[in-house]
Design a protein around this motif. Structure first.
Motif, PDB file in Angstrom:
ATOM      1  N   LEU A  14      32.708  41.558  34.829  1.00 20.43           N
ATOM      2  CA  LEU A  14      33.755  40.761  35.454  1.00 20.43           C
ATOM      3  C   LEU A  14      34.818  41.695  36.008  1.00 20.43           C
ATOM      4  CD1 LEU A  14      34.373  37.818  32.934  1.00 20.43           C
ATOM      5  CD2 LEU A  14      32.647  38.021  34.721  1.00 20.43           C
ATOM      6  N   ASN A  15      35.357  41.362  37.188  1.00 19.09           N
ATOM      7  CA  ASN A  15      36.424  42.191  37.742  1.00 19.09           C
ATOM      8  C   ASN A  15      37.771  41.748  37.154  1.00 19.09           C
ATOM      9  OD1 ASN A  15      37.614  40.065  39.419  1.00 19.09           O
ATOM     10  ND2 ASN A  15      35.823  40.282  40.741  1.00 19.09           N
ATOM     11  N   PRO A  16      38.812  42.590  37.265  1.00 22.28           N
ATOM     12  CA  PRO A  16      40.115  42.271  36.658  1.00 22.28           C
ATOM     13  C   PRO A  16      40.681  40.925  37.100  1.00 22.28           C
ATOM     14  CG  PRO A  16      40.061  44.564  37.339  1.00 22.28           C
ATOM     15  CD  PRO A  16      38.802  43.942  37.866  1.00 22.28           C
ATOM     16  N   LYS A  17      40.435  40.551  38.346  1.00 22.71           N
ATOM     17  CA  LYS A  17      40.939  39.268  38.854  1.00 22.71           C
ATOM     18  C   LYS A  17      40.270  38.107  38.120  1.00 22.71           C
ATOM     19  CE  LYS A  17      41.815  36.859  43.226  1.00 22.71           C
ATOM     20  NZ  LYS A  17      41.597  36.896  44.704  1.00 22.71           N
ATOM     21  N   GLU A  18      38.956  38.215  37.888  1.00 27.62           N
ATOM     22  CA  GLU A  18      38.234  37.163  37.174  1.00 27.62           C
ATOM     23  C   GLU A  18      38.699  37.057  35.729  1.00 27.62           C
ATOM     24  OE1 GLU A  18      33.874  37.020  39.353  1.00 27.62           O
ATOM     25  OE2 GLU A  18      34.325  38.714  38.023  1.00 27.62           O
ATOM     26  N   VAL A  19      38.917  38.201  35.092  1.00 25.89           N
ATOM     27  CA  VAL A  19      39.394  38.197  33.707  1.00 25.89           C
ATOM     28  C   VAL A  19      40.755  37.524  33.621  1.00 25.89           C
ATOM     29  CG1 VAL A  19      40.098  39.633  31.748  1.00 25.89           C
ATOM     30  CG2 VAL A  19      38.072  40.255  33.081  1.00 25.89           C
ATOM     31  N   LYS A  20      41.634  37.855  34.552  1.00 27.52           N
ATOM     32  CA  LYS A  20      42.983  37.274  34.583  1.00 27.52           C
ATOM     33  C   LYS A  20      42.910  35.763  34.783  1.00 27.52           C
ATOM     34  CE  LYS A  20      47.466  37.747  36.899  1.00 27.52           C
ATOM     35  NZ  LYS A  20      48.223  38.455  37.975  1.00 27.52           N
ATOM     36  N   LYS A  21      42.030  35.322  35.673  1.00 26.38           N
ATOM     37  CA  LYS A  21      41.903  33.881  35.940  1.00 26.38           C
ATOM     38  C   LYS A  21      41.340  33.146  34.726  1.00 26.38           C
ATOM     39  CE  LYS A  21      41.447  33.759  40.990  1.00 26.38           C
ATOM     40  NZ  LYS A  21      40.543  33.452  42.125  1.00 26.38           N
ATOM     41  N   MET A  22      40.379  33.777  34.042  1.00 26.90           N
ATOM     42  CA  MET A  22      39.817  33.147  32.847  1.00 26.90           C
ATOM     43  C   MET A  22      40.850  33.037  31.737  1.00 26.90           C
ATOM     44  SD  MET A  22      36.772  32.093  33.437  1.00 26.90           S
ATOM     45  CE  MET A  22      36.005  31.856  31.834  1.00 26.90           C
ATOM     46  N   ARG A  23      41.693  34.039  31.600  1.00 23.96           N
ATOM     47  CA  ARG A  23      42.782  33.971  30.631  1.00 23.96           C
ATOM     48  C   ARG A  23      43.706  32.803  30.976  1.00 23.96           C
ATOM     49  NH1 ARG A  23      43.292  38.280  27.168  1.00 23.96           N
ATOM     50  NH2 ARG A  23      42.296  40.240  27.770  1.00 23.96           N
ATOM     51  N   HIS A  24      44.017  32.684  32.261  1.00 27.77           N
ATOM     52  CA  HIS A  24      44.919  31.629  32.718  1.00 27.77           C
ATOM     53  C   HIS A  24      44.317  30.248  32.465  1.00 27.77           C
ATOM     54  CE1 HIS A  24      48.006  29.676  35.117  1.00 27.77           C
ATOM     55  NE2 HIS A  24      47.051  29.032  35.768  1.00 27.77           N
ATOM     56  N   VAL A  25      43.032  30.086  32.784  1.00 33.86           N
ATOM     57  CA  VAL A  25      42.347  28.802  32.583  1.00 33.86           C
ATOM     58  C   VAL A  25      42.355  28.421  31.109  1.00 33.86           C
ATOM     59  CG1 VAL A  25      40.069  27.697  32.629  1.00 33.86           C
ATOM     60  CG2 VAL A  25      40.890  28.895  34.637  1.00 33.86           C
ATOM     61  N   SER A  26      42.142  29.402  30.232  1.00 33.98           N
ATOM     62  CA  SER A  26      42.041  29.115  28.808  1.00 33.98           C
ATOM     63  C   SER A  26      43.386  28.769  28.183  1.00 33.98           C
ATOM     64  CB  SER A  26      41.429  30.305  28.061  1.00 33.98           C
ATOM     65  OG  SER A  26      42.282  31.414  28.112  1.00 33.98           O
ATOM     66  N   ARG A  27      44.467  29.044  28.891  1.00 31.83           N
ATOM     67  CA  ARG A  27      45.795  28.730  28.368  1.00 31.83           C
ATOM     68  C   ARG A  27      46.327  27.440  28.940  1.00 31.83           C
ATOM     69  NH1 ARG A  27      47.192  34.945  28.848  1.00 31.83           N
ATOM     70  NH2 ARG A  27      46.902  35.568  26.703  1.00 31.83           N
TER      71      ARG A  27
END
Length: 238
Positions: free
Chosen positions: A225-238
């Motif tokens: 996963l690229n950093p943008k995807e990781v950041k978005k997944m963190r955001h979705v999970s919150r």
């Protein structure tokens, strides 16, 4: 916060069972103090020593695997069956699956060495949406399918879907293909739910996990996963 023995095992130093023995034998220090109690919890900021050697943390990594059918969502299997990490042999870090997919279920499976990230995605209160496509035996009607939203009780557990969509119907073969969205993931959730309304699943695939899809991937493929995807997944999970 994670259990000390789990953190030691994830570092690749030893197995969890041996890590527990090291702790009870007084061979482990946290922030320069000996810890002998199993179940002690540590954070990412704590300094851990095992046999006098400081535990070096791996940089966090995040992978997505298109898990094929007939593969165990585990790091090992005592029956010698294929496990998900067999498909990530080129990954040097000690990674583990976030949640699981059943042996006969294919689709997106995430793997990481970042416990905080894994807990964010797995915690039921965060409600990360997961979309599955399944083929069922029989042709349920609207009344049957609406039970998925209301909840289907099986083994004293209420299983629900966020929503569903009929993809196709084959009246000759007496089958239906459904898209089902969940925001939780109990053991064999969709299979048990569909069996509960009388239409067992013959094939199941997880096609979307949060914002991630299988676009451009084949069974057995993996990618970081690229950093943008990781950041978005963190955001979705919150």
């Amino acid at each position: 916060m994670e259990r000390l023995q789990k953190v030691i095992a994830q570092s690749g130093v030893t197995s969890r069972r041996k890590a527990e023995r090291l702790i009870t034998d007084g061979k482990v220090k946290v922030n320069h103090k000996v810890v002998t109690e199993l179940g002690s919890k540590v954070s990412g900021n704590d300094e851990i020593e095992v046999n006098g050697i400081k535990l070096e943390k791996e940089a966090p990594v995040y992978y997505m695997l298109y898990k094929p059918r007939g593969v165990i969502s585990s790091l090992s299997d005592d029956k010698g069956r294929k496990v998900v990490t067999d498909f990530l042999g080129d990954v040097p870090e000690r990674i583990y699956p976030i949640g699981r997919l059943d042996y006969d279920t294919s689709g997106i499976l995430l793997l990481t060495n970042d416990g905080e990230f894994a807990n964010l995605l797995m915690h039921p209160s965060h409600g990360v949406e997961k979309v599955y496509v399944c083929k069922v035996k029989g042709i349920p009607d609207k009344k049957d399918l609406n039970r998925l939203r209301k909840g289907v009780k099986t083994n004293n557990e209420l299983l629900k879907a966020v929503g569903y969509k009929i993809m196709s119907v084959d009246r000759t073969k007496n089958t239906m293909i459904l898209e089902i969205t969940l925001n939780e993931g109990k053991n064999r959730h969709i299979r048990r739910m569909m069996e509960g309304i009388g239409f067992p699943v013959s094939k199941l695939k997880r096609e979307r996990y949060g914002l991630l899809t299988l676009d451009g991937m084949q069974p057995g493929d993996h990618r970081m996963l690229n950093p943008k995807e990781v950041k978005k997944m963190r955001h979705v999970s919150r």
